[in-house]
Design an enzyme around this catalytic site. Structure first.
Site: not given
Ligand code: NAD
Ligand code: UFG
Length: 330
Positions: A124, A148, A152
């Site tokens: 991302s 989050y 990643k």
């Protein structure tokens, strides 16, 4: 090639299954349907007129994953399965770390055991954090604003370390910017549960009358009109980027931004939506949303140079296709 697509019933995964099948690959989907529906698998079959194999499993389950690898000759894995809500990741960090990290490690182990050398990972733009735009693949990562983004960055690191000792293992880390829109059939798209967090589904739901008014989070950013700027990219372009990445895997780790390279402000997106649909979405200016950055857009030149991939669909097409999908939802 025979490709295992984890999270293939989800938003980006379903569009990528279509692109893979259209490019002549075979697809096996593994998804626990935690954020998707089994019907999406039927829609993929309907769009492509092709059969796919579907396993409803959790990809953190090593035994269930091992069973798929032992039953099928798999040539590559595209790993979409993951939890993706930034705000929720702050509330439930352990769930995010367990799901996103363990799934990646279980799949990497299975690849090693069954000699599968191609692995494409959904990363991302969140890993760039508050770097200066445009974001380039060589920048130091600053994902520390939420768990989050951390998951990643950590998965990228894990896969990179594995390649260091197994150079034949070939990994593509694809950093998506803001995927929006839907397949032109209107059969698959993004249907978030509850009130959407993201701009495009919020806009389509206001246009549909499901929500009253868009809240524009801040108009005092240092941007073209003060509202937040993002690199919106059509989900079908993102899907095609995966086919290109898979075709170019040749050992080692390769990182690519999947973005258009163009920034669009919130108010510009509202205008593009009006151009595409003739609907003027009512909005009001609200406070900035905590954790948001002013601008996020890609330097997309590496994917063009090395993969021959560029995003082809513009912001008006993204709005038109998102709107068509919203209108087909029950
Ligand atoms: P999505 O939620 O629509 O799809 C993810 C799919 O994975 C869902 O179908 C869900 O049921 C499944 N899943 C989750 N955990 C699983 C598990 N442990 N086992 C099996 N299935 C599981 O999300 P999406 O928008 O399609 O995103 C796909 C990937 O791309 C995610 O990894 C996400 O973090 C990443 N990504 C998305 C965006 C975005 O804006 N949509 C941006 C950057 C990166
Ligand atoms: N926005 C509004 N009103 C809304 C929703 C959003 O004004 O109701 C604004 C935001 O402030 C931001 C822009 O619209 O300026 C885009 O917001 P989104 O929530 O659609 O997208 P984000 O860029 O915040 O986040 C998305 C994904 C993340 C991912 C990130 C970078 O949701 O998972 O892109 O790829 F990490």
């Amino acid at each position: 090639m025979n490709i295992l697509v984890t999270g293939g019933a989800g938003y980006i995964g379903s569009h990528t299954c279509v692109a893979l099948l259209e490019a002549g690959h075979s697809v096996i989907v593994a998804d626990n349907l935690n954020n998707s529906k089994a019907e999406t698998i039927d829609k993929i079959k309907q769009i492509t007129n092709t059969e796919i194999t579907f396993y409803q499993i959790d990809v953190t389950d090593e035994t269930a994953v091992g069973a798929i690898f032992s039953q099928h000759e798999i040539n590559g894995v595209i790993h979409f399965a993951g939890l993706k809500a930034v705000g929720e990741s702050v509330e439930k960090p352990l769930e995010y770390y367990c799901n996103n990290l363990v799934s990646t490690m279980v799949l990497a182990k299975a690849c090693q055991k069954y000699n599968v050398s191609r692995f494409v990972f959904s990363s991302s733009a969140a890993v760039y954090g508050d770097n200066t735009v445009p974001f380039v693949e060589t920048m130091n990562l600053l994902p520390t604003t939420n768990p989050y983004g951390e998951t990643k960055a950590m998965c990228e690191r894990i896969l990179t370390d594995i390649v260091k000792v197994n150079p034949a293992f070939s990994v593509s880390l694809l950093r998506y910017f803001n995927p929006v829109g839907a397949h032109e059939s209107g059969l698959i798209g993004e249907a978030p549960n509850g009130i959407p967090n993201n701009l495009m589904p919020y806009v389509t739901q206001v246009a549909k009358g499901k929500l009253k008014k868009l809240k524009v989070f801040g108009n005092d950013y240092p941007t073209v009109d003060g509202t937040g700027v993002r690199d919106y990219i059509h989900v079908v372009d993102v899907a095609e980027g995966h086919v290109a990445a898979l075709d170019h895997l040749m050992g080692g780790v390769h990182i690519y931004n999947l973005g258009t390279g163009r920034g669009t402000s919130v108010l510009e997106l509202v205008s593009a939506f009006a151009e595409a649909t003739e609907i003027k979405v009512p909005y009001e200016i609200a406070d900035r949303r905590p954790g948001d950055i002013a601008s996020c857009y890609a330097d997309a030149s590496k994917a063009k140079r090395e993969l021959g991939w560029v995003a082809k669909r513009d912001i008006v097409a993204m709005c038109r296709d998102a709107w068509r999908f919203e209108n087909k939802l029950l």
